[in-house]
Design a protein around this motif. Structure first.
Motif, PDB file in Angstrom:
ATOM      1  N   VAL A 142       0.672   6.445   5.346  1.00 20.68           N
ATOM      2  CA  VAL A 142       1.051   5.666   5.098  1.00 20.68           C
ATOM      3  C   VAL A 142       2.006   6.015   6.015  1.00 20.68           C
ATOM      4  CG1 VAL A 142       3.642   6.173   4.266  1.00 20.68           C
ATOM      5  CG2 VAL A 142       1.859   6.966   3.052  1.00 20.68           C
ATOM      6  N   GLU A 143       1.430   6.930   7.545  1.00 24.49           N
ATOM      7  CA  GLU A 143       1.577   6.932   8.723  1.00 24.49           C
ATOM      8  C   GLU A 143       1.244   6.337   9.611  1.00 24.49           C
ATOM      9  OE1 GLU A 143       4.245   8.265   9.958  1.00 24.49           O
ATOM     10  OE2 GLU A 143       4.971   9.295   7.957  1.00 24.49           O
ATOM     11  N   GLU A 144       0.060   5.858   9.242  1.00 22.61           N
ATOM     12  CA  GLU A 144      -0.888   5.136   9.630  1.00 22.61           C
ATOM     13  C   GLU A 144      -0.115   3.398   9.504  1.00 22.61           C
ATOM     14  OE1 GLU A 144      -4.577   5.309   9.095  1.00 22.61           O
ATOM     15  OE2 GLU A 144      -5.044   7.595  10.172  1.00 22.61           O
ATOM     16  N   TRP A 145      -0.170   3.426   8.465  1.00 17.90           N
ATOM     17  CA  TRP A 145       0.382   2.074   7.506  1.00 17.90           C
ATOM     18  C   TRP A 145       1.710   1.396   8.589  1.00 17.90           C
ATOM     19  CZ3 TRP A 145      -0.938   3.082   2.592  1.00 17.90           C
ATOM     20  CH2 TRP A 145      -2.496   3.434   1.867  1.00 17.90           C
ATOM     21  N   ALA A 160       0.833  -1.277   0.129  1.00 16.52           N
ATOM     22  CA  ALA A 160       0.112   0.061  -0.234  1.00 16.52           C
ATOM     23  C   ALA A 160       1.175   1.481   0.052  1.00 16.52           C
ATOM     24  CB  ALA A 160      -0.900  -0.039   1.189  1.00 16.52           C
ATOM     25  N   ILE A 161       2.086   1.217   0.498  1.00 14.03           N
ATOM     26  CA  ILE A 161       2.405   2.530   1.152  1.00 14.03           C
ATOM     27  C   ILE A 161       3.365   2.518  -0.268  1.00 14.03           C
ATOM     28  CG2 ILE A 161       4.888   2.855   1.913  1.00 14.03           C
ATOM     29  CD1 ILE A 161       3.696   1.719   4.503  1.00 14.03           C
ATOM     30  N   ASN A 162       4.064   1.862  -1.252  1.00 14.77           N
ATOM     31  CA  ASN A 162       4.311   2.016  -2.245  1.00 14.77           C
ATOM     32  C   ASN A 162       3.684   2.078  -2.964  1.00 14.77           C
ATOM     33  OD1 ASN A 162       6.984   0.010  -1.328  1.00 14.77           O
ATOM     34  ND2 ASN A 162       6.524  -1.550  -1.826  1.00 14.77           N
ATOM     35  N   LEU A 163       2.581   2.358  -3.436  1.00 13.61           N
ATOM     36  CA  LEU A 163       1.328   2.564  -4.203  1.00 13.61           C
ATOM     37  C   LEU A 163       1.834   4.027  -4.520  1.00 13.61           C
ATOM     38  CD1 LEU A 163      -0.705  -0.566  -4.874  1.00 13.61           C
ATOM     39  CD2 LEU A 163       0.873   0.253  -6.226  1.00 13.61           C
ATOM     40  N   VAL A 164       0.764   4.625  -3.265  1.00 11.63           N
ATOM     41  CA  VAL A 164       0.651   5.798  -3.270  1.00 11.63           C
ATOM     42  C   VAL A 164       2.097   7.151  -3.184  1.00 11.63           C
ATOM     43  CG1 VAL A 164      -1.292   5.448  -1.927  1.00 11.63           C
ATOM     44  CG2 VAL A 164       0.485   5.435  -0.346  1.00 11.63           C
ATOM     45  N   GLU A 165       2.942   6.114  -2.745  1.00 12.60           N
ATOM     46  CA  GLU A 165       4.549   6.569  -2.844  1.00 12.60           C
ATOM     47  C   GLU A 165       4.405   7.065  -4.017  1.00 12.60           C
ATOM     48  OE1 GLU A 165       5.937   8.197  -0.318  1.00 12.60           O
ATOM     49  OE2 GLU A 165       4.691   7.516   0.733  1.00 12.60           O
ATOM     50  N   ALA A 166       4.380   6.928  -5.144  1.00 13.77           N
ATOM     51  CA  ALA A 166       4.872   6.864  -6.850  1.00 13.77           C
ATOM     52  C   ALA A 166       3.947   8.415  -6.866  1.00 13.77           C
ATOM     53  CB  ALA A 166       4.214   5.569  -7.208  1.00 13.77           C
ATOM     54  N   LEU A 167       3.280   8.561  -6.477  1.00  8.69           N
ATOM     55  CA  LEU A 167       2.655   9.451  -6.250  1.00  8.69           C
ATOM     56  C   LEU A 167       3.235  10.796  -6.576  1.00  8.69           C
ATOM     57  CD1 LEU A 167      -1.357   9.500  -4.899  1.00  8.69           C
ATOM     58  CD2 LEU A 167      -0.167   9.080  -7.708  1.00  8.69           C
ATOM     59  N   GLN A 194      11.808   6.932  11.752  1.00  6.62           N
ATOM     60  CA  GLN A 194      12.983   7.994  13.148  1.00  6.62           C
ATOM     61  C   GLN A 194      12.851   6.976  14.684  1.00  6.62           C
ATOM     62  OE1 GLN A 194      11.554  11.512  13.601  1.00  6.62           O
ATOM     63  NE2 GLN A 194      11.733  11.783  10.969  1.00  6.62           N
ATOM     64  N   VAL A 195      11.749   6.106  15.317  1.00  5.74           N
ATOM     65  CA  VAL A 195      11.544   6.197  16.532  1.00  5.74           C
ATOM     66  C   VAL A 195      11.881   4.455  16.373  1.00  5.74           C
ATOM     67  CG1 VAL A 195      10.085   7.104  17.320  1.00  5.74           C
ATOM     68  CG2 VAL A 195       9.117   5.125  16.070  1.00  5.74           C
ATOM     69  N   PRO A 254       9.906   1.574   5.596  1.00  2.00           N
ATOM     70  CA  PRO A 254      10.304   2.499   4.410  1.00  2.00           C
ATOM     71  C   PRO A 254      11.327   3.227   6.051  1.00  2.00           C
ATOM     72  CG  PRO A 254       8.194   1.820   3.921  1.00  2.00           C
ATOM     73  CD  PRO A 254       8.315   1.547   4.999  1.00  2.00           C
ATOM     74  N   ASP A 255      12.710   4.277   5.265  1.00  6.72           N
ATOM     75  CA  ASP A 255      13.152   4.905   5.743  1.00  6.72           C
ATOM     76  C   ASP A 255      12.752   6.075   5.572  1.00  6.72           C
ATOM     77  OD1 ASP A 255      13.920   5.354   3.862  1.00  6.72           O
ATOM     78  OD2 ASP A 255      16.520   4.247   3.690  1.00  6.72           O
ATOM     79  N   TYR A 256      11.936   6.911   4.584  1.00  5.72           N
ATOM     80  CA  TYR A 256      11.263   7.539   4.462  1.00  5.72           C
ATOM     81  C   TYR A 256      10.308   8.233   5.328  1.00  5.72           C
ATOM     82  CZ  TYR A 256       8.978   5.052   1.311  1.00  5.72           C
ATOM     83  OH  TYR A 256       7.654   3.986   0.518  1.00  5.72           O
TER      84      TYR A 256
END
Length: 639
Positions: free
Chosen positions: A113-116, A92-99, A151-152, A144-146
């Protein structure tokens, strides 16, 4: 995604336009244009949000993503996230991060993304709580590190490792205490697991640890019982202790101690078997070897012991051929065997036996004749066997048996003649029988029987001689002439058969004499008729034993004097000398007939000594009665 906020946006903006219209009274065409733009934007956003909530569609698996629209990516990402797995969240993260970053829905996309990412971290946390540390770390590092949550991740991983190290340190200390059998300290350490912020250590591992402690305690208790059995000694107890110790598994903290117990039992069994071999108890050795468990680390020794037992039983036959068979069997134990030296010792012993078996066999053949001459010849032949020969003790036993037979043959007629003489039973015949039996010297086969007969005949002689003396003394004692009876009984000397009976009678007569003397002394003292005299007389008469003939007279005197004391005490009370009356009444003994009356009178006098109660406001008329006048004690008539 918070759809409630987006759906309420058009309503808020229309309210704002309405307020402008009411305040200004009219709206310019520019304002109308702005309002239409806001309304259309809001409707579009709302439609996009509703699109994200559409049911899962099989379209997502057939889409060519490089040309897919943003709404389709967002929709399919939402569908993936709803599966609730780590892989689905990452897809799911990979799908939306392409935008692109400037996409109009980037803010909402970032929030999802943060919730996931948080959901992935929560799933890693669950793995950690279940005791899967490495899996939790691997899962957390897939974020993902982005994303901001990343950070935690390392901080969370370090926390997990810290908790895990603390749990391992506590468990290591528990194991240390268990190895030292410190059950209480081990449990105290285990309780620390409950404070760890990890369900695996605080529940699963804690329960396992407590169970281990309990099992260790049970094993230790079982081992204590095995040690007690071991200390009782004997083959049965040693084997039972080994069997109990073998029940303790290798995983148990008491396993090492159990092995020590088995080793100790093994040493005791080895020593016991060595004694059996030294004592040539071959039948017992065979039974012992057959009972030893296969688990006992003595397989080579057991094999040798079986050879010893079989060869030893052959050697017991006592012939040259059987001894040679035993030697041949034991020679199979080679130099590399643990009992080789013991085998060589046995071979040397049996070779010595072969040398003198001929002498012993010859002696036995001579003894079969049964006459005194034959037996003496057999003894002479057996005495040729030297003391350093293994058959020496056996030869001495044979010599003892043959000597015993000779003595029985020689002495039995002497003892039979003495018994014939004693059948008459008078003193003269008994003395002749004693003289005859004394011809059998000490350490002879029949010397014990002869001495028993002599003691019985001497007792009969003494009884016949002393019974008239004791009868005379009894006659004197029965008529009360105790001194004469004592003098007569003292003629029976110590060591005589009736001496103990005579001394018992003398003691009884002396007791009667003392009792009579005490009674007369008490009578003389009581003649003083003062309280002190009566008390003294009572003290003397109470020393008379109840087993004497004058005990009844003494009891009568005691009752009479006790009533006299009570009468004197009453006189004192009538003269208002209550304290003196109480002291005197207390001197009346408890074994006198006047005791209960004295106790009742004491209660009355003690009440009279108590201070009077304050007078009541309305006293009721009553007649006063002098308690001293209520009871009239009369001295019983003397018998």
């Amino acid at each position: 995604m918070d759809h409630s906020t987006n759906q309420s946006a058009p309503t808020s903006k229309l309210d704002f336009l309405q307020k402008i219209y009411l305040s200004a009274g009219q709206i310019s065409w520019q304002m109308w244009a702005i309002g239409l733009i806001l309304v259309s934007g809001t409707v579009g956003f709302t439609a996009t949000s509703m699109l994200l909530k559409l049911p899962k569609s099989p379209q997502c698996v057939r889409i060519f993503w490089p040309i897919a629209s943003a709404s389709m990516r967002i929709y399919c990402a939402q569908m993936e996230a709803e599966q609730g797995t780590v892989d689905s969240y990452l897809r799911a993260i990979n799908l939306v991060e392409a935008l692109p970053e400037d996409h109009p829905l980037r803010k909402e996309i970032n929030r999802n993304v943060e919730e996931w990412a948080v959901a992935i971290l929560d799933m890693a946390e669950e793995e950690f709580q279940k005791g899967k540390l490495e899996a939790a770390i691997k899962t957390a590092r897939r974020i993902p590190d982005y994303v901001q949550v990343y950070q935690v991740v390392e901080e969370r991983i370090e926390k997990w490792r810290s908790v895990w190290r603390e749990g391992e340190d506590i468990f290591a200390q528990v194991e240390k205490e268990l190895r030292e059998s410190n059950w209480n300290l081990a449990f105290r350490e285990a309780v620390k697991l409950l404070s760890l912020s990890n369900k695996y250590w605080a529940s699963t591992k804690y329960d396992e640890t407590v169970k281990q402690i309990q099992l260790a305690q049970e094993d230790s208790s079982q081992l204590d019982s095995a040690y007690q059995i071991l200390r009782r000694g004997g083959l049965d107890n040693w084997l039972k202790a080994i069997a109990d110790a073998e029940k303790i598994p290798q995983t148990s903290y008491a396993h090492q101690e159990a092995q020590k117990l088995i080793a100790s039992a093994k040493e005791k069994i080895v020593d016991y078997v060595d004694e059996l071999i030294d004592d040539r108890r071959w039948d017992t050795l065979s039974d012992v070897v057959n009972r030893l468990p296969d688990s006992l680390p003595l397989q080579e020794e057991i094999s040798d012991w079986k050879i010893f037992a079989s060869a030893g039983m052959d050697a017991q036959t006592g012939t040259t051929d059987s001894l040679q068979v035993a030697i041949t069997a034991v020679q199979e134990i080679k130099a590399d065997r643990p009992l080789h030296q013991k085998a060589q010792d046995l071979i040397g012993r049996w070779k010595l036996e072969i040398e003198d078996v001929a002498h012993l066999q010859e002696a036995r053949n001579l003894a079969t004749g049964g006459s005194i001459d034959d037996l003496n010849a057999a003894i002479a032949s057996a005495e040729l066997i030297p003391s350093n020969n293994p058959r020496y003790q056996e030869a001495r036993q044979e010599i003892g048996q043959w000597t015993n037979t000779i003595q029985l043959t020689e002495d039995q007629p002497i003892l039979d003649q003495a018994r014939d003489l004693a059948r008459g039973g008078d003193v003269s015949e008994l003395r002749q029988a004693i003289n005859q039996a004394q011809l059998i010297g000490p350490n002879r086969a029949l010397s014990g029987e002869a001495q028993e007969d002599i003691q019985r005949w001497r007792a009969s002689i003494q009884r016949q001689e002393d019974q008239p003396i004791l009868d005379q003394a009894n006659s004197l004692g029965n008529v009360g002439e105790y001194d004469a009876a004592i003098q007569a009984a003292q003629r029976i000397n110590r060591g005589r058969v009736l001496y103990t009976e005579a001394q018992t009678k003398i003691d009884q007569w002396r007791k009667e004499t003392r009792a009579q003397r005490d009674l007369q002394e008490a009578y003389l003292i009581a003649q003083g008729k003062t309280p002190q005299a009566l008390v003294s007389a009572i003290s003397v008469v109470r020393k008379i034993p109840s087993s004497t003939d004058v005990s009844s007279q003494g009891q009568q005197a005691l009752n009479r004097w006790s009533y006299q004391l009570l009468s004197m005490a009453q006189d004192m009370a009538n003269r208002s000398l209550l304290l003196q009356a109480i002291d005197l009444a207390k001197m009346i003994p408890g074994d006198s007939a006047a005791y209960s009356s004295a106790q009742a009178q004491l209660e009355i006098w003690k009440k009279l000594l108590q201070p009077p109660s304050p007078p009541s406001i309305h006293p009721s008329p009553s007649s006063e009665v002098n308690p001293l006048m209520e009871t009239n004690y009369a001295e019983p008539r003397s018998n």
